[in-house]
Design an enzyme around this catalytic site. Structure first.
Site, mmCIF file in Angstrom:
data_model
loop_
_atom_site.group_PDB
_atom_site.id
_atom_site.type_symbol
_atom_site.label_atom_id
_atom_site.label_comp_id
_atom_site.label_asym_id
_atom_site.label_seq_id
_atom_site.Cartn_x
_atom_site.Cartn_y
_atom_site.Cartn_z
ATOM 1 N N SER A 1 -13.354 8.369 18.779
ATOM 2 C CA SER A 1 -13.040 8.624 20.183
ATOM 3 C C SER A 1 -12.500 7.364 20.854
ATOM 4 O O SER A 1 -11.533 7.425 21.627
ATOM 5 C CB SER A 1 -14.285 9.125 20.918
ATOM 6 N N GLU B 1 -17.382 19.336 33.120
ATOM 7 C CA GLU B 1 -17.754 19.800 31.781
ATOM 8 C C GLU B 1 -19.262 20.006 31.727
ATOM 9 O O GLU B 1 -19.848 20.077 30.649
ATOM 10 C CB GLU B 1 -17.264 18.840 30.692
ATOM 11 N N THR C 1 -24.862 5.531 27.523
ATOM 12 C CA THR C 1 -23.652 5.897 28.271
ATOM 13 C C THR C 1 -23.850 7.193 29.058
ATOM 14 O O THR C 1 -22.881 7.879 29.389
ATOM 15 C CB THR C 1 -22.430 6.028 27.340
ATOM 16 N N SER D 1 -11.457 13.957 26.203
ATOM 17 C CA SER D 1 -11.558 14.142 24.756
ATOM 18 C C SER D 1 -11.149 15.545 24.347
ATOM 19 O O SER D 1 -11.274 16.502 25.103
ATOM 20 C CB SER D 1 -12.999 13.866 24.298
ATOM 21 N N HIS E 1 -10.299 5.917 33.252
ATOM 22 C CA HIS E 1 -11.484 6.728 32.978
ATOM 23 C C HIS E 1 -12.468 5.832 32.234
ATOM 24 O O HIS E 1 -12.091 5.173 31.254
ATOM 25 C CB HIS E 1 -11.116 7.944 32.128
ATOM 26 N N LYS F 1 -10.837 -2.562 26.956
ATOM 27 C CA LYS F 1 -10.284 -2.569 25.595
ATOM 28 C C LYS F 1 -8.849 -2.037 25.600
ATOM 29 O O LYS F 1 -7.975 -2.571 24.907
ATOM 30 C CB LYS F 1 -11.150 -1.711 24.668
ATOM 31 N N CYS G 1 -13.173 15.149 30.256
ATOM 32 C CA CYS G 1 -13.146 14.251 31.420
ATOM 33 C C CYS G 1 -11.817 14.276 32.173
ATOM 34 O O CYS G 1 -11.667 13.581 33.183
ATOM 35 C CB CYS G 1 -13.452 12.827 30.972
ATOM 36 N N ASN H 1 -21.727 7.096 33.071
ATOM 37 C CA ASN H 1 -20.604 8.008 32.851
ATOM 38 C C ASN H 1 -20.788 9.285 33.676
ATOM 39 O O ASN H 1 -21.829 9.937 33.595
ATOM 40 C CB ASN H 1 -20.515 8.360 31.368
#
Length: 390
Positions: A201, A79, A152, A308, A233, A242, A111, A275
């Protein structure tokens, strides 16, 4: 016939900033970066590196002369593309000296791009078992100085050689996927930096994982106990944790311990790079197989890919006998140890040094960049790349 990852390579620029120092400069408690989002260092691309050179440098490590004869498809997931028309794959094809009888394309879906490329490659090899496909996931994550997303950021690329009878990982066929048109992260063509609704997100990432995981269990009958590890990812390393925590109670205690330990191992490289969008899932996988010595052939690894906008997928693979012989662990350790730490002031100066956007000619000093493949400048609106090994 088994199809999967035969080789895997990785490249990140030679410069980084320590997140503790960045936190102090931004008047933030360092633990917010190092523990809250789980990042220790952030790779920074000099002006002589872009998504094309990062990808080519990653592939350069793994491609043999024999591979060059077999590669007839190059798929570039990114991207951070450098042209709205010409694919990054075409540039990489030339820089690596691949044969002309090959396809070369670029794919895009945030991604998720490299995952789409792998699935496309798998189909190609199924039809042409003698072929190999070079899949590239290469990106530079930029949100800007003093922005909410600054911590990030990152830069790097992963290259994967997909073929029959793979040396590292055989891909299984029971994958599941999901698409929904949402605006959690996007970058309009007129903007150098991305826009993100961070809270939304994060919520969508977790929701997508939960949905594809439920689909996968229903489709296969497999449970967490059937996995040695699950790679995620990682826009930042705390994000995957999480998601994992929302399903971990489905497992027995010994399975929980194994999955959590292997998750932590899978984040080690990402913690030091930041990232890299399309490549981050596969950097996580690389970290796992190079840093976790207790993994055994026959172990099933799960992969959660999220891009995303949004597309998510859960798929799996099985580690192959003697897979360790196909890794470049020492080379990657040397890559990390040879990097130069920047002060925050140096980082800000390099970050702000960007290419002209008005068609101006520019010549860049590639001697300051130790990478074999670099961007040497722009002439007549054309990027000039060099391979120092030629």
């Amino acid at each position: 016939m088994e199809i999967g990852i035969d080789k895997i390579g990785f490249y990140t620029p030679h410069q980084y900033v320590d997140m503790n120092n960045l936190a102090v400069a931004r008047n933030v408690e360092p633990e917010k970066f190092t523990i809250g989002i789980g990042q220790e260092e952030m790779a920074l691309a000099p002006i002589t590196q872009d998504s094309v050179t990062l990808a080519a440098n990653a592939a350069l490590q793994i491609i043999s002369e024999e591979d060059k004869k077999a590669i007839d498809f190059v798929i570039f997931g990114t991207e951070s593309g450098i042209d709205h028309s010409k694919s990054g794959a075409v540039y990489v094809h030339k820089l690596l000296g691949l044969k002309p009888q090959a396809r070369a394309i670029e794919v895009k879906q945030a991604c998720y791009g490299a995952t789409a490329a792998i699935q496309m490659a798998k189909g190609h090899v199924a039809l042409h078992p003698e072929s190999k496909v070079l899949v590239l996931g290469s990106d530079i994550a930029r949100y800007g100085l003093n922005t909410s997303g600054e911590a990030t950021q990152g830069a790097g690329a992963v290259a994967l050689l997909i073929g029959a009878n793979p040396g590292i990982l055989a891909l299984e066929n029971e994958d599941v996927y999901l698409t929904n048109d949402i605006m959690d992260f996007w970058r309009p063509i007129y903007s150098e930096q991305a826009f993100v609704d961070g809270k939304f997100s994060n919520e969508q990432y977790i929701l997508f994982f939960q949905k594809v995981w439920e689909q996968y269990k229903e489709k296969t009958g497999l449970q967490l106990a059937d996995f040695e590890a699950i790679c995620y990812h990682l826009p930042y390393t705390k994000m995957g944790l999480k998601a994992l925590r929302t399903v971990i109670d489905e497992a027995e205690e010994q399975d929980k311990e194994r999955l959590l330990e292997n998750y932590k191992t899978s984040t080690q490289y990402n913690r030091r790079v930041g990232n890299i969008y399309t490549g981050s899932l596969y950097l996580s996988f690389l970290s796992l197989i190079e840093q976790q010595e207790r993994l055994k052939a026959g172990s099933r690894i799960g992969f959660f890919s999220y891009g995303s906008g949004a597309v998510g997928e859960f798929f799996t693979g099985v580690l192959q006998p003697n897979y360790q012989a196909h890794l470049n662990t020492e080379q990657h350790a040397k890559l990390f140890s040879s990097r130069e730490e920047l002060s925050v002031e140096q980082y800000e100066e390099i970050f702000s040094n960007t290419l002209p956007t008005d068609g101006s000619t520019i010549e860049l000093d590639v001697k300051q960049d130790p990478a074999p493949i670099c961007l040497a400048g722009i002439t007549d609106n054309k990027r000039q790349y060099i391979n120092k090994l030629d």
